[in-house]
Design an enzyme around this catalytic site. Structure first.
Site, PDB file in Angstrom:
ATOM      1  CB  SER A   1     -21.419  -5.701  -4.387  1.00 42.75           C
ATOM      2  OG  SER A   1     -20.149  -6.414  -3.637  1.00 42.75           O
TER       3      SER A   1
ATOM      4  CE1 TYR B   1     -24.864  -9.274  -1.339  1.00 43.04           C
ATOM      5  CE2 TYR B   1     -22.786  -9.036  -2.645  1.00 43.04           C
ATOM      6  CZ  TYR B   1     -23.480  -8.461  -1.881  1.00 43.04           C
ATOM      7  OH  TYR B   1     -23.545  -7.265  -1.317  1.00 43.04           O
TER       8      TYR B   1
END
Length: 253
Positions: free
Chosen positions: A136, A149
């Site tokens: 990401s 995350y």
């Protein structure tokens, strides 16, 4: 004519579902795994030709070992692995209240999972096979309260170049880091807002991304045309990470 056999994790909804449909439409056979039984049942009911589904927690090594044995029995060898399974909600409580259990679970699924899948399934890849990890842009830039995350996705980028060195030259390993990918139509219930005209317009490319954008890049990286590419990260975010953003009224020096 089938182009190849691949494994995709986190296949039942969101980006994984979009990529699975894309590869099936391009004549791949797909082994798809997911932890969500209800989502797997819905996908199974769709009866997509060429798709075999497996219920699996990618963070459990014994389950991943069983998956490897299943793939070996049914296919012998496969052409590629796409490590997509993840706890995809980036936000959590403020750092001072972050439960250790949440931190550990996110790292277990988002980072340990790709390692375990690669550890046990990579031996089944054909020479010239490819592993693609899905990270990401949050590995590079953050919003508040997204430590677990961001850390997992950053670790996945590092894991990618480490595995590329360890598994080469027979296996190539690369990572795709998507920005805003609209998966609102690929969820069983609306979990994300549908992008507005402003959301599209702020991207230098003129739009928010979709699952096919990521899948097309993954397909290239799986192909022989990418045989000289390994250990690399590909950011696919419509140019957002290269755009300078200043508060209203501020200017660049």
């Amino acid at each position: 004519m089938k182009q190849g056999k691949i494994l995709i994790t986190g296949v039942a909804q969101g980006l994984g579902l979009g990529m699975s449909r894309y590869f099936l439409q391009h004549n791949y056979q797909v082994v798809g795994v997911d932890i969500d039984k209800d989502a797997l049942t819905r996908l199974d009911d769709a009866g997509l030709p060429g798709l075999q589904l497996v219920h699996l927690d990618v963070s459990e090594e014994t389950s991943v070992q069983a998956l490897s044995r299943l793939i070996e029995r049914q296919f012998g060898q496969i052409d590629g692995i796409i490590n997509n399974a993840a706890i995809s909600q980036p936000h959590h409580e403020p750092l001072a209240q972050l439960p250790l259990s949440h931190w550990q679970r996110v790292l277990a699924v988002n980072l340990t999972g790709p390692m375990l899948i690669s550890k046990h399934v990579a031996p089944l890849l054909k020479p010239g096979g490819s592993i693609i990890n899905i990270a990401s842009t949050r590995a590079h830039q953050s919003e508040p309260d997204s430590e677990a995350y961001a850390a997992a996705k950053g670790g996945l980028i590092a894991l990618t170049h480490a595995m590329a060195i360890s598994l080469g030259p027979d296996v190539r390993v690369n990572v795709i880091s998507p920005g805003w990918i609209d998966v609102s139509r690929l969820q069983p219930t609306p979990m994300e807002p549908v992008p507005s005209r402003h959301d599209h317009g702020q991207h230098p490319a003129g739009r928010v991304g979709d699952a096919d954008d990521v899948a097309a890049l993954a397909r290239f990286l799986l192909s022989d045309e990418a045989s000289f590419i390994t250990g690399q990260e590909y950011i696919i975010d419509g140019g957002m990470s290269k755009r300078m953003i200043y508060p209203d009224g501020a200017t660049a020096d």
